[in-house]
Motif scaffolding. Structure first.
Motif: not given
Length: 66
Positions: A3-12
């Motif tokens: 499936q198409d995937r989108h990169r998500l940068q997340l700061r936690v």
């Protein structure tokens, strides 16, 4: 087919990163798989809480009207 995937940068904060990594290991998943699974579960719960048969209200909202 992937499936198409989108990169998500997340700061936690570190404590959340450690917690999600521990949960992922416990569930034999990668951290990414764990985050996606939890987001999917939350999305489904949100959809159930706002279905038309509940009048758009969560169970908690209905209980407060009773």
């Amino acid at each position: 087919m992937q499936q198409d995937r989108h990169r998500l940068q997340l700061r936690v904060p570190p404590h959340l990163q450690e917690w999600i990594a521990g949960q992922a290991a416990r569930n034999f998943r990668s951290v990414n798989q764990e985050v996606v699974a939890r987001l999917e579960r939350e999305r489904e719960q949100d959809a159930q809480a706002t279905r038309p048969e509940t009048g758009g209200q969560s169970a908690a909202g209905q209980a407060s009207r009773a």
